[in-house]
Design a protein around this motif. Structure first.
Motif, mmCIF file in Angstrom:
data_model
loop_
_atom_site.group_PDB
_atom_site.id
_atom_site.type_symbol
_atom_site.label_atom_id
_atom_site.label_comp_id
_atom_site.label_asym_id
_atom_site.label_seq_id
_atom_site.Cartn_x
_atom_site.Cartn_y
_atom_site.Cartn_z
ATOM 1 N N ILE A 21 0.870 -1.175 0.000
ATOM 2 C CA ILE A 21 0.000 0.000 0.000
ATOM 3 C C ILE A 21 0.902 1.219 0.000
ATOM 4 O O ILE A 21 1.621 1.465 0.970
ATOM 5 C CB ILE A 21 -0.924 0.025 1.234
ATOM 6 C CG1 ILE A 21 -1.742 -1.263 1.304
ATOM 7 C CG2 ILE A 21 -1.819 1.257 1.193
ATOM 8 C CD1 ILE A 21 -2.516 -1.431 2.603
ATOM 9 N N LYS A 22 0.905 1.964 -1.079
ATOM 10 C CA LYS A 22 1.832 3.083 -1.243
ATOM 11 C C LYS A 22 1.612 4.199 -0.230
ATOM 12 O O LYS A 22 2.560 4.823 0.224
ATOM 13 C CB LYS A 22 1.752 3.636 -2.657
ATOM 14 C CG LYS A 22 2.284 2.684 -3.698
ATOM 15 C CD LYS A 22 2.243 3.312 -5.070
ATOM 16 C CE LYS A 22 2.853 2.368 -6.089
ATOM 17 N NZ LYS A 22 2.957 2.989 -7.398
ATOM 18 N N CYS A 28 -2.967 5.785 5.510
ATOM 19 C CA CYS A 28 -3.719 4.633 6.039
ATOM 20 C C CYS A 28 -3.400 4.344 7.501
ATOM 21 O O CYS A 28 -4.276 3.966 8.282
ATOM 22 C CB CYS A 28 -3.447 3.390 5.205
ATOM 23 S SG CYS A 28 -3.768 3.612 3.441
ATOM 24 N N LYS A 29 -2.143 4.510 7.859
ATOM 25 C CA LYS A 29 -1.675 4.191 9.206
ATOM 26 C C LYS A 29 -2.418 4.998 10.279
ATOM 27 O O LYS A 29 -2.604 4.533 11.401
ATOM 28 C CB LYS A 29 -0.174 4.467 9.273
ATOM 29 C CG LYS A 29 0.493 4.051 10.525
ATOM 30 C CD LYS A 29 1.994 4.305 10.381
ATOM 31 C CE LYS A 29 2.716 3.836 11.607
ATOM 32 N NZ LYS A 29 4.171 3.989 11.440
ATOM 33 N N LYS A 30 -2.869 6.177 9.912
ATOM 34 C CA LYS A 30 -3.555 7.041 10.875
ATOM 35 C C LYS A 30 -4.798 6.375 11.462
ATOM 36 O O LYS A 30 -5.092 6.552 12.638
ATOM 37 C CB LYS A 30 -3.935 8.365 10.206
ATOM 38 C CG LYS A 30 -2.744 9.207 9.829
ATOM 39 C CD LYS A 30 -3.175 10.440 9.061
ATOM 40 C CE LYS A 30 -1.955 11.190 8.566
ATOM 41 N NZ LYS A 30 -2.306 12.320 7.707
ATOM 42 N N ALA A 38 -1.580 -6.760 8.026
ATOM 43 C CA ALA A 38 -2.966 -7.129 8.356
ATOM 44 C C ALA A 38 -3.939 -6.399 7.437
ATOM 45 O O ALA A 38 -4.926 -6.982 6.980
ATOM 46 C CB ALA A 38 -3.272 -6.816 9.818
ATOM 47 N N LEU A 39 -3.662 -5.123 7.148
ATOM 48 C CA LEU A 39 -4.531 -4.361 6.249
ATOM 49 C C LEU A 39 -4.460 -4.924 4.835
ATOM 50 O O LEU A 39 -5.490 -5.064 4.163
ATOM 51 C CB LEU A 39 -4.175 -2.875 6.259
ATOM 52 C CG LEU A 39 -5.070 -1.979 5.411
ATOM 53 C CD1 LEU A 39 -6.535 -2.095 5.833
ATOM 54 C CD2 LEU A 39 -4.598 -0.537 5.485
#
Length: 159
Positions: A21-22, A28-30, A38-39
């Motif tokens: 995931i770029k 996304c981490k937020k 896992a994502l």
């Protein structure tokens, strides 16, 4: 753009599966925390469920004699034989505007392979309602009773 490496690709896909995931670290981490793997796993599982849901819609239309061919405009035909999928053989005798709408939903969602990530609640509802109508001609919450387990897992909670 200043960065020649910039693309609008959100993920890296290899052999049909998301492998990276770029935007993970910057976006996304937020919300999804520190477990990128896992994502990625969740995305791949939902991608598989989404594709199975679209195949279920395709199958339900085929049971009505309407065959989808994503590669050949106008996409819907009265025969399953791909060699006969020509404009002259396009499906024209739609039994109702609702069946036509179900076909429209299939084509729309098939052309947006990331829809299950971009707006999952809306997409689940479209798929649920499409299956619910096609399985018996009525919106009566029957969709979960007539689908494979992976599709049931995908549409769960839509109604």
């Amino acid at each position: 753009m200043n960065n020649a490496d910039h693309t609008f690709e959100a993920v890296v896909v290899e052999n049909g599966a998301v492998v990276d995931i770029k935007a993970y670290d910057t976006l996304c981490k937020k919300c999804h925390g520190d477990d990128k793997n896992a994502l990625i796993s969740t995305i791949n599982e939902r991608k598989s469920q989404y594709e199975s849901a679209l195949k279920t819609i395709e199958k339900l239309l085929a049971e009505k004699g309407i065959y989808y061919d994503e590669e050949r405009y106008p996409y819907f035909y009265g025969t399953p034989n791909a060699e006969e999928h020509t404009f002259a053989n396009a499906f024209k005798d739609w039994p109702s505007k609702d069946v036509l709408g179900a076909a429209y939903n299939l084509n729309l969602l098939a052309r947006e392979p990331g829809a299950f990530v971009h707006n999952p609640e809306y997409v689940k509802q479209i798929i649920y309602d499409t299956i619910d109508f096609l399985d018996d001609g009525v919106l009566n919450k029957s969709a979960e009773k007539s689908v494979p387990e992976d599709v049931k897992a995908f549409i769960q909670g839509a109604r």
